[in-house]
Every structure is written in C-alpha cells, then in structure tokens.
Design a protein around this motif. Sequence first.
Motif, PDB file in Angstrom:
ATOM      1  N   MET A   1      38.688   4.457  72.064  1.00 56.22           N
ATOM      2  CA  MET A   1      37.905   5.625  72.511  1.00 56.22           C
ATOM      3  C   MET A   1      36.494   5.558  71.926  1.00 56.22           C
ATOM      4  O   MET A   1      36.318   5.310  70.735  1.00 56.22           O
ATOM      5  N   SER A   2      35.492   5.792  72.767  1.00 58.34           N
ATOM      6  CA  SER A   2      34.106   5.766  72.309  1.00 58.34           C
ATOM      7  C   SER A   2      33.750   7.078  71.627  1.00 58.34           C
ATOM      8  O   SER A   2      33.979   8.160  72.165  1.00 58.34           O
ATOM      9  N   LEU A   3      33.199   6.976  70.424  1.00 62.93           N
ATOM     10  CA  LEU A   3      32.726   8.164  69.716  1.00 62.93           C
ATOM     11  C   LEU A   3      31.269   8.462  70.034  1.00 62.93           C
ATOM     12  O   LEU A   3      30.758   9.519  69.684  1.00 62.93           O
ATOM     13  N   VAL A   4      30.606   7.528  70.712  1.00 62.08           N
ATOM     14  CA  VAL A   4      29.194   7.677  71.061  1.00 62.08           C
ATOM     15  C   VAL A   4      29.068   7.633  72.581  1.00 62.08           C
ATOM     16  O   VAL A   4      29.308   6.587  73.190  1.00 62.08           O
ATOM     17  N   PRO A   5      28.692   8.724  73.219  1.00 66.52           N
ATOM     18  CA  PRO A   5      28.625   8.742  74.685  1.00 66.52           C
ATOM     19  C   PRO A   5      27.649   7.698  75.228  1.00 66.52           C
ATOM     20  O   PRO A   5      26.569   7.486  74.679  1.00 66.52           O
ATOM     21  N   GLY A   6      28.053   7.044  76.326  1.00 67.71           N
ATOM     22  CA  GLY A   6      27.169   6.145  77.040  1.00 67.71           C
ATOM     23  C   GLY A   6      26.747   4.910  76.293  1.00 67.71           C
ATOM     24  O   GLY A   6      25.782   4.239  76.683  1.00 67.71           O
ATOM     25  N   ALA A   7      27.440   4.572  75.196  1.00 72.98           N
ATOM     26  CA  ALA A   7      27.022   3.470  74.331  1.00 72.98           C
ATOM     27  C   ALA A   7      27.659   2.155  74.746  1.00 72.98           C
ATOM     28  O   ALA A   7      28.690   2.114  75.422  1.00 72.98           O
ATOM     29  N   VAL A 359      22.573   4.437  65.100  1.00 72.27           N
ATOM     30  CA  VAL A 359      23.305   5.497  65.797  1.00 72.27           C
ATOM     31  C   VAL A 359      23.066   6.794  65.030  1.00 72.27           C
ATOM     32  O   VAL A 359      23.428   6.897  63.851  1.00 72.27           O
ATOM     33  N   CYS A 360      22.466   7.769  65.685  1.00 72.72           N
ATOM     34  CA  CYS A 360      22.142   9.022  64.998  1.00 72.72           C
ATOM     35  C   CYS A 360      23.414   9.729  64.540  1.00 72.72           C
ATOM     36  O   CYS A 360      24.458   9.680  65.199  1.00 72.72           O
ATOM     37  N   ARG A 361      23.300  10.419  63.407  1.00 73.62           N
ATOM     38  CA  ARG A 361      24.455  11.043  62.776  1.00 73.62           C
ATOM     39  C   ARG A 361      24.756  12.396  63.417  1.00 73.62           C
ATOM     40  O   ARG A 361      23.911  12.975  64.096  1.00 73.62           O
ATOM     41  N   PRO A 362      25.945  12.942  63.208  1.00 77.12           N
ATOM     42  CA  PRO A 362      26.309  14.224  63.825  1.00 77.12           C
ATOM     43  C   PRO A 362      25.321  15.340  63.451  1.00 77.12           C
ATOM     44  O   PRO A 362      24.957  15.491  62.285  1.00 77.12           O
ATOM     45  N   GLY A 363      24.906  16.088  64.442  1.00 77.38           N
ATOM     46  CA  GLY A 363      24.014  17.224  64.208  1.00 77.38           C
ATOM     47  C   GLY A 363      22.582  16.854  63.915  1.00 77.38           C
ATOM     48  O   GLY A 363      21.769  17.733  63.599  1.00 77.38           O
ATOM     49  N   LEU A 370      17.680  25.943  71.205  1.00 75.30           N
ATOM     50  CA  LEU A 370      18.315  25.469  72.430  1.00 75.30           C
ATOM     51  C   LEU A 370      19.768  25.059  72.236  1.00 75.30           C
ATOM     52  O   LEU A 370      20.515  24.944  73.213  1.00 75.30           O
ATOM     53  N   GLY A 371      20.164  24.800  70.988  1.00 81.15           N
ATOM     54  CA  GLY A 371      21.521  24.342  70.739  1.00 81.15           C
ATOM     55  C   GLY A 371      21.684  22.875  71.095  1.00 81.15           C
ATOM     56  O   GLY A 371      20.733  22.186  71.447  1.00 81.15           O
ATOM     57  N   PHE A 372      22.910  22.407  71.014  1.00 83.30           N
ATOM     58  CA  PHE A 372      23.183  20.992  71.262  1.00 83.30           C
ATOM     59  C   PHE A 372      23.463  20.752  72.745  1.00 83.30           C
ATOM     60  O   PHE A 372      24.316  21.392  73.344  1.00 83.30           O
ATOM     61  N   LYS A 373      22.713  19.812  73.315  1.00 87.11           N
ATOM     62  CA  LYS A 373      22.952  19.330  74.667  1.00 87.11           C
ATOM     63  C   LYS A 373      23.513  17.915  74.586  1.00 87.11           C
ATOM     64  O   LYS A 373      23.373  17.241  73.563  1.00 87.11           O
ATOM     65  N   PRO A 374      24.146  17.436  75.648  1.00 88.83           N
ATOM     66  CA  PRO A 374      24.646  16.051  75.632  1.00 88.83           C
ATOM     67  C   PRO A 374      23.517  15.075  75.303  1.00 88.83           C
ATOM     68  O   PRO A 374      22.405  15.187  75.823  1.00 88.83           O
ATOM     69  N   ALA A 375      23.811  14.108  74.436  1.00 88.72           N
ATOM     70  CA  ALA A 375      22.815  13.134  74.010  1.00 88.72           C
ATOM     71  C   ALA A 375      23.477  11.793  73.762  1.00 88.72           C
ATOM     72  O   ALA A 375      24.604  11.738  73.252  1.00 88.72           O
ATOM     73  N   LEU A 376      22.796  10.726  74.128  1.00 89.05           N
ATOM     74  CA  LEU A 376      23.306   9.381  73.899  1.00 89.05           C
ATOM     75  C   LEU A 376      22.838   8.858  72.549  1.00 89.05           C
ATOM     76  O   LEU A 376      22.095   9.532  71.821  1.00 89.05           O
ATOM     77  N   ALA A 377      23.292   7.647  72.206  1.00 83.01           N
ATOM     78  CA  ALA A 377      22.836   6.919  71.009  1.00 83.01           C
ATOM     79  C   ALA A 377      23.060   7.676  69.709  1.00 83.01           C
ATOM     80  O   ALA A 377      22.335   7.492  68.746  1.00 83.01           O
ATOM     81  N   GLY A 378      24.071   8.528  69.690  1.00 81.33           N
ATOM     82  CA  GLY A 378      24.376   9.264  68.470  1.00 81.33           C
ATOM     83  C   GLY A 378      25.770   9.860  68.524  1.00 81.33           C
ATOM     84  O   GLY A 378      26.335  10.071  69.603  1.00 81.33           O
ATOM     85  N   LEU A 379      26.328  10.130  67.350  1.00 75.26           N
ATOM     86  CA  LEU A 379      27.608  10.823  67.290  1.00 75.26           C
ATOM     87  C   LEU A 379      27.437  12.281  67.666  1.00 75.26           C
ATOM     88  O   LEU A 379      26.414  12.911  67.365  1.00 75.26           O
ATOM     89  N   GLN A 380      28.417  12.850  68.320  1.00 78.00           N
ATOM     90  CA  GLN A 380      28.340  14.245  68.708  1.00 78.00           C
ATOM     91  C   GLN A 380      28.542  15.164  67.517  1.00 78.00           C
ATOM     92  O   GLN A 380      29.230  14.776  66.578  1.00 78.00           O
ATOM     93  N   PRO A 381      27.968  16.400  67.511  1.00 79.41           N
ATOM     94  CA  PRO A 381      27.162  16.926  68.613  1.00 79.41           C
ATOM     95  C   PRO A 381      25.736  16.390  68.547  1.00 79.41           C
ATOM     96  O   PRO A 381      25.322  15.868  67.528  1.00 79.41           O
TER      97      PRO A 381
END
Length: 381
Positions: A1-7, A359-363, A370-381
């Motif tokens: 399972m990918s922990l980083v979207p779109g990576a 890979v950017c760290r969570p948060g 604006l809050g957290f929007k979907p973002a690539l190249a980093g751990l969520q959120p």
Amino acid sequence: MSLVPGASPAAASGAEHVTEPVAYDAILLASFGGPEGQDDVIPFLRNVTRGRGIPDERLEEVAHHYRAFGGVSPINDQNRELKAAMEAELARRGIDLPVYWGNRNWEPFVTDALREAHADGHTTIIAIGTSAYSSYSSCRQYREDFASALSETGLEGVVTIDKVRQFFDHPGFVEPFVEGVTGALRDFESQGFSAQDTHVLFSTHSIPSTDAAKSGPADRGFGEGGAYAAQHLAVAEAVMAGESAPWSLVYQSRSGPPTQPWLEPDINDEIARLAATGVRAVVIVPLGFVSDHMEVKWDLDTEALETAGEHGIAAVRVPTPGVHAAFVSGLVDLVLERRDGVPVSERPAVTPLGPWYDVCRPGCCENVRLGFKPALAGLQP
C-alpha cells in the motif's frame, strides 16, 4: 500500500530520503505564472486570489504593479529561459529527459503540461517547484497543484509525480548569491564605503505568521518563524561566511489585512531604521526568489531603491539565480539525485538544515485558513 499519494514505487513508503533509483521519463517545471498583457492582469489576479471573494476594485490596487510594466510579468519569459537552459544542460550531459512547464495561476497550467507529457508517452515524472524554501505557498501548494492536476486530467493511477527536495541550501542556488554579495561589497569598498558603513539586507516574501509557524515538520521545533525563517537565516549566514559586513533578514510584498500578523520587519521600514543609525549603503539580496519576479522588479527595484534614495543611502540589488550556470546545473543535479538514488551522505547542502526531505512529512506546511487538501510528494495529511 502506498503511503504517499501519486508517488513512484520508490517514494511510496514515505521515507524521508529516497535512495532507490527511479527511471523518470520527464521533468515538470512548475511555477506561479503571470499575465502577459494588460487584458490578462485582472483575470490573473482573480486566479491568484480565487476563493477569497476579493472584488476587482481591490485587485486593481495590486494590478498597477503589473500595469507599470505593460501588464506583463517577467516570470513567464524567465521560465521559458530556464526551461531552455535546463534542456541545454541535459543535452550537454547526454541525458534524455524532456522538460515540461506548467503554472499555478496562468497559461500554460500544470494540467496542460501534464496532458502534454502523458500524450508524449511519459508516466514517471519528477517535478521541480520554482521556489527554494518550505512554506504553504512555496512547497505544499505546488504539491496540491500536482494532486489537482492528476485528478482533473484523469491520470491518477496512470502517471506518478515525485518532487525534488526544497533546494534552499543546494550550492547551485546559493552560489549566485555569494557572487552577487561579494561583488556588491567590493564595489562599495572601491567607492569608499567600509564594511561597517554597509548593511546587507536579505529579502524574501513575507507570509502570514500562522503559515510561517506551520512551515516544515512540526517536530523540528523551528520556533515562531518555522522552517521558512530558519532556512532563510541559515542560507544568509552561509552567504556571509566570508564577509564582515553586518546583515539581517527582512521581508517584503505583504498583502494581508492589517489585523493579520505577517513576518516582519518590512524592508522599507528597515532601510529607514538603518539610515537613522548612520548606515551609508545597503546591499539588497532577493534571497527568497529564483528569478526577477514582479516582487523583485517592483517591490525591490522600484520601492526599496526609492526608499533608500529618500534616506540618502546608496543601494544596489544583486542578481537572482535566474539562468546562472551553477543554478541550472544544480537543478539538473537534483533530478539526477532522485533518478540515481544518491545516498544522503553524498548530497550537497551548505547549511546544517539540509539536505531537505525528498518526501514531505505529515502536516508539513499547513495552511491554517484552508486546511489540508490532497497533496502529492508527501505523507498525509
């Protein structure tokens, strides 16, 4: 399972630094964008401020900066030059990686670049944001742009996008500033200004204090200005390592309401303060910018230099990296760093803060409003 979207698979686990080689087949150069004529100015500013409900009358207050230059921001031509310079450097090294260019706020958009790259058969992309530091607008918002572009183009699960690390302390970015500061100080010395007569002002875009505090990983403990201020201070210290002139970090281009705290001091206020202490000359260093953006041409070359003149202070603004050979070569090196899985110990950095995360760290770099929007190249959120 990918922990980083779109990576890519190599970056999917979310490791701070990815040291597994990745067969990237294209480079995405991502930038802010700017108008290219008087009719573009207000539509462009609407894009920049989308979602904030700012009326055109208020946008016109900012538009005069662009209108003074014929409605044309220098940034698009600068990106065309940078793209061409990178292509030439890649060809010189015998590296077959095409470069695509897309903007956040004006044509060509990131979605346009992504569609073009995919139509050309490319699916494993490494991105470069044209901003060196960590903050919402200079890093996370680019990662949001990539996520949005994958969604809008329907290429989720088809195309992967990784991003090179923030390059604030990469030698290729820092060397042009060292050259500029050294040259300016020597010129002032030849005019009879001693090191103590002269003050070096490292200037960068001000951001809301709440955004600054959230820049970088929360667990690094950077303090009130977050990673954004800490990175600028560390780079300025590196630039001044061989010089004795006093220096300070200042901010420019504030745009928020008066009730909202932004990073200070403003460069114009600092010039006035320095004049009152007997400083005779200032070297203005656009440390926060990779090229001569409108904020450099207007806020520094127009307003700050005028402020210095009004206070009887000699002033010079040193160049941005632009298409300096070291900067262009450094950007290519950053791509190859990820392509080849270069070990962290072999990655160059001129400050103790780097090399920064792949890979950017969570948060990381949260926008509190604006809050957290979907973002690539980093751990969520």
